[in-house]
Design a protein around this motif. Structure first.
Motif, PDB file in Angstrom:
ATOM      1  N   SER A   1      29.891   2.784  62.308  1.00  0.00           N
ATOM      2  CA  SER A   1      29.861   3.793  61.252  1.00  0.00           C
ATOM      3  C   SER A   1      29.025   5.001  61.670  1.00  0.00           C
ATOM      4  O   SER A   1      29.324   6.139  61.288  1.00  0.00           O
ATOM      5  N   TYR A   2      27.986   4.751  62.445  1.00  0.00           N
ATOM      6  CA  TYR A   2      27.171   5.852  62.969  1.00  0.00           C
ATOM      7  C   TYR A   2      28.035   6.778  63.834  1.00  0.00           C
ATOM      8  O   TYR A   2      27.959   8.012  63.711  1.00  0.00           O
ATOM      9  N   LEU A   3      28.861   6.191  64.667  1.00  0.00           N
ATOM     10  CA  LEU A   3      29.697   6.992  65.568  1.00  0.00           C
ATOM     11  C   LEU A   3      30.681   7.866  64.798  1.00  0.00           C
ATOM     12  O   LEU A   3      30.823   9.060  65.083  1.00  0.00           O
ATOM     13  N   VAL A   4      31.360   7.283  63.807  1.00  0.00           N
ATOM     14  CA  VAL A   4      32.315   8.102  63.042  1.00  0.00           C
ATOM     15  C   VAL A   4      31.572   9.072  62.130  1.00  0.00           C
ATOM     16  O   VAL A   4      32.101  10.133  61.785  1.00  0.00           O
TER      17      VAL A   4
ATOM     18  N   PHE B   1      27.773  -0.099  56.035  1.00  0.00           N
ATOM     19  CA  PHE B   1      28.693   0.927  56.515  1.00  0.00           C
ATOM     20  C   PHE B   1      28.174   2.311  56.131  1.00  0.00           C
ATOM     21  O   PHE B   1      28.099   3.218  56.962  1.00  0.00           O
ATOM     22  N   ALA B   2      27.881   2.470  54.845  1.00  0.00           N
ATOM     23  CA  ALA B   2      27.492   3.783  54.319  1.00  0.00           C
ATOM     24  C   ALA B   2      26.224   4.308  54.973  1.00  0.00           C
ATOM     25  O   ALA B   2      26.133   5.495  55.316  1.00  0.00           O
ATOM     26  N   CYS B   3      25.251   3.428  55.167  1.00  0.00           N
ATOM     27  CA  CYS B   3      23.975   3.841  55.740  1.00  0.00           C
ATOM     28  C   CYS B   3      24.146   4.255  57.204  1.00  0.00           C
ATOM     29  O   CYS B   3      23.609   5.278  57.640  1.00  0.00           O
ATOM     30  N   GLY B   4      24.917   3.486  57.961  1.00  0.00           N
ATOM     31  CA  GLY B   4      25.169   3.855  59.348  1.00  0.00           C
ATOM     32  C   GLY B   4      25.895   5.184  59.442  1.00  0.00           C
ATOM     33  O   GLY B   4      25.574   6.037  60.287  1.00  0.00           O
ATOM     34  N   TYR B   5      26.870   5.360  58.567  1.00  0.00           N
ATOM     35  CA  TYR B   5      27.647   6.602  58.523  1.00  0.00           C
ATOM     36  C   TYR B   5      26.734   7.799  58.241  1.00  0.00           C
ATOM     37  O   TYR B   5      26.784   8.819  58.938  1.00  0.00           O
TER      38      TYR B   5
ATOM     39  N   HIS C   1      19.628   2.137  62.028  1.00  0.00           N
ATOM     40  CA  HIS C   1      19.050   1.242  61.018  1.00  0.00           C
ATOM     41  C   HIS C   1      20.144   0.433  60.337  1.00  0.00           C
ATOM     42  O   HIS C   1      21.180   0.963  59.916  1.00  0.00           O
ATOM     43  N   ASP C   2      19.908  -0.853  60.230  1.00  0.00           N
ATOM     44  CA  ASP C   2      20.838  -1.800  59.600  1.00  0.00           C
ATOM     45  C   ASP C   2      20.388  -2.049  58.163  1.00  0.00           C
ATOM     46  O   ASP C   2      19.349  -2.663  57.932  1.00  0.00           O
ATOM     47  N   TYR C   3      21.176  -1.560  57.201  1.00  0.00           N
ATOM     48  CA  TYR C   3      20.812  -1.718  55.794  1.00  0.00           C
ATOM     49  C   TYR C   3      20.554  -3.178  55.438  1.00  0.00           C
ATOM     50  O   TYR C   3      19.631  -3.485  54.678  1.00  0.00           O
TER      51      TYR C   3
ATOM     52  N   ASP D   1      17.525  -4.130  53.117  1.00  0.00           N
ATOM     53  CA  ASP D   1      18.074  -3.573  51.873  1.00  0.00           C
ATOM     54  C   ASP D   1      17.583  -2.159  51.593  1.00  0.00           C
ATOM     55  O   ASP D   1      17.306  -1.787  50.445  1.00  0.00           O
ATOM     56  N   SER D   2      17.484  -1.367  52.644  1.00  0.00           N
ATOM     57  CA  SER D   2      17.075   0.028  52.465  1.00  0.00           C
ATOM     58  C   SER D   2      17.798   0.904  53.482  1.00  0.00           C
ATOM     59  O   SER D   2      18.262   0.431  54.516  1.00  0.00           O
ATOM     60  N   CYS D   3      17.877   2.210  53.138  1.00  0.00           N
ATOM     61  CA  CYS D   3      18.480   3.163  54.048  1.00  0.00           C
ATOM     62  C   CYS D   3      17.590   4.399  54.118  1.00  0.00           C
ATOM     63  O   CYS D   3      17.252   4.968  53.060  1.00  0.00           O
ATOM     64  N   PRO D   4      17.209   4.829  55.291  1.00  0.00           N
ATOM     65  CA  PRO D   4      16.273   5.957  55.407  1.00  0.00           C
ATOM     66  C   PRO D   4      16.865   7.305  55.041  1.00  0.00           C
ATOM     67  O   PRO D   4      16.104   8.249  54.807  1.00  0.00           O
TER      68      PRO D   4
END
Length: 334
Positions: free
Chosen positions: A133-136, A163-167, A321-323, A327-330
């Motif tokens: 997801s980070y890549l896309v 997915f959302a956090c990596g994106y 970062h893996d949510y 259970d958090s996203c920076p």
């Protein structure tokens, strides 16, 4: 090779021959249907590849409700199918309930987790969705002209937030000033198969300025991709390569190699190695799709930047970062 289009319809439909099925693998799809053009369909593709390459046969089933998960597992195990491969995190609880009753049957949960110490006959296959997801996300950040991008998730669970956090991290890496709009479709399994709701969420995000939207929502995502194409903005597919659904309108697809997981599991058969297996960028378990349908949308600069990031993730130089780890996203609030 389809076992039943609907499960558990009649005694006759369930009259399986243990002798005939012995050592044949079985596949149980998650809610949303076999032909969701995403997660389940990737699993189907892996099974079909296995059958084509080996000449073997398998049985598959599309469950219609959550209550049917345990029934399907027991029916397949009692009939002698081995291994029994399943898709979706939600079936892990049912496997936990039945695995001990069938110690000679190997069970596979793709996206779910079953304690290997408790059930040594279960393989849990997980993916590093945050890396793909980070890549896309980087591609979205580079392709966006408005500086606002969107994310539409299916069921609001830690996996989809992953997915959302990596994106969002990838978007911010490409454009630190970008805005990421995130919406989930619902809190029940119905969220995986609601393209109308997906379309509504996409329109709302477009109204807020989004010109690239990533859909990680199973069948619901089809509504997102279709609406994005109609509104002449870019979308990003998920799990399977969805670039062909709207050629020239889908920027890329975040590939999650569910097909490889199914193929490998069926290939190993009753000798399947159990435990926990993780497919990340280093294992080509996640990545992005590039083909004739989106080649004109992906610049050389974009590809070079994303491929460099992929190499850095594999080497450990770049940590996404893996949510699900805390259970958090920076960079994104839910």
């Amino acid at each position: 090779m389809t076992f039943m289009k609907t499960i558990l319809g009649s005694a006759a439909a369930l009259a399986l021959s243990a002798g005939a099925a012995l050592a044949d693998p079985a596949l149980i799809y998650d809610l949303g249907g076999k032909f969701d053009k995403s997660f389940n369909e990737a699993a189907f593709g892996g099974a079909e590849k296995w059958a084509a390459e080996t000449g073997g046969s398998y049985k598959d089933i599309e469950i219609q409700s959550e209550a049917q998960r345990e029934q399907a597992l027991r029916r397949f195990a009692e009939a002698g199918f081995n291994p029994v491969v399943t898709t979706g995190f939600a079936i892990a609880g049912a496997i936990d309930a039945v695995a001990a009753d069938y110690p000679d049957t190997k069970f596979v949960t793709i996206d779910g987790f079953v304690d290997p110490a408790k059930h040594p006959n279960v393989l849990s296959i997980l993916f590093s969705e945050h890396e793909g997801s980070y890549l896309v996300g980087m591609m979205a950040g580079m392709a966006s002209k408005s500086g606002t991008v969107g994310f539409v998730g299916g069921m609001d669970i830690p996996l989809i937030r992953k997915f959302a956090c990596g994106y969002a991290q990838g978007v911010m890496a490409a454009n630190a000033d970008a805005k990421v709009i995130s919406n989930m479709t619902g809190t029940t399994p119905a969220a995986w198969n609601d393209p109308v709701k997906g379309s509504e969420l996409a329109r709302a995000q477009i109204g807020q300025g989004a010109d690239v939207i990533f859909a990680a929502a199973g069948g619901t995502g089809l509504g997102v991709l279709e609406t994005a194409a109609k509104e002449d903005i870019l979308s990003i597919g998920v799990d399977s390569n969805q670039n062909h659904l709207f050629p020239g309108e889908v920027l890329t697809s975040m590939l999650k190699r569910v097909d490889v997981a199914v193929f490998d599991s069926m290939t190993q058969g009753a000798d399947l190695e159990t435990g926990v297996k993780v497919f990340g960028t280093a294992q080509d378990g996640v990545g992005y799709a590039l083909d004739d349908n989106n080649a004109a949308l992906v610049s050389d600069e974009m590809k070079a930047a994303v491929d460099a990031a992929r190499d850095q993730i594999i080497s450990g130089e770049l940590k996404v970062h893996d949510y699900s780890s805390d259970d958090s996203c920076p960079v994104l609030q839910f």
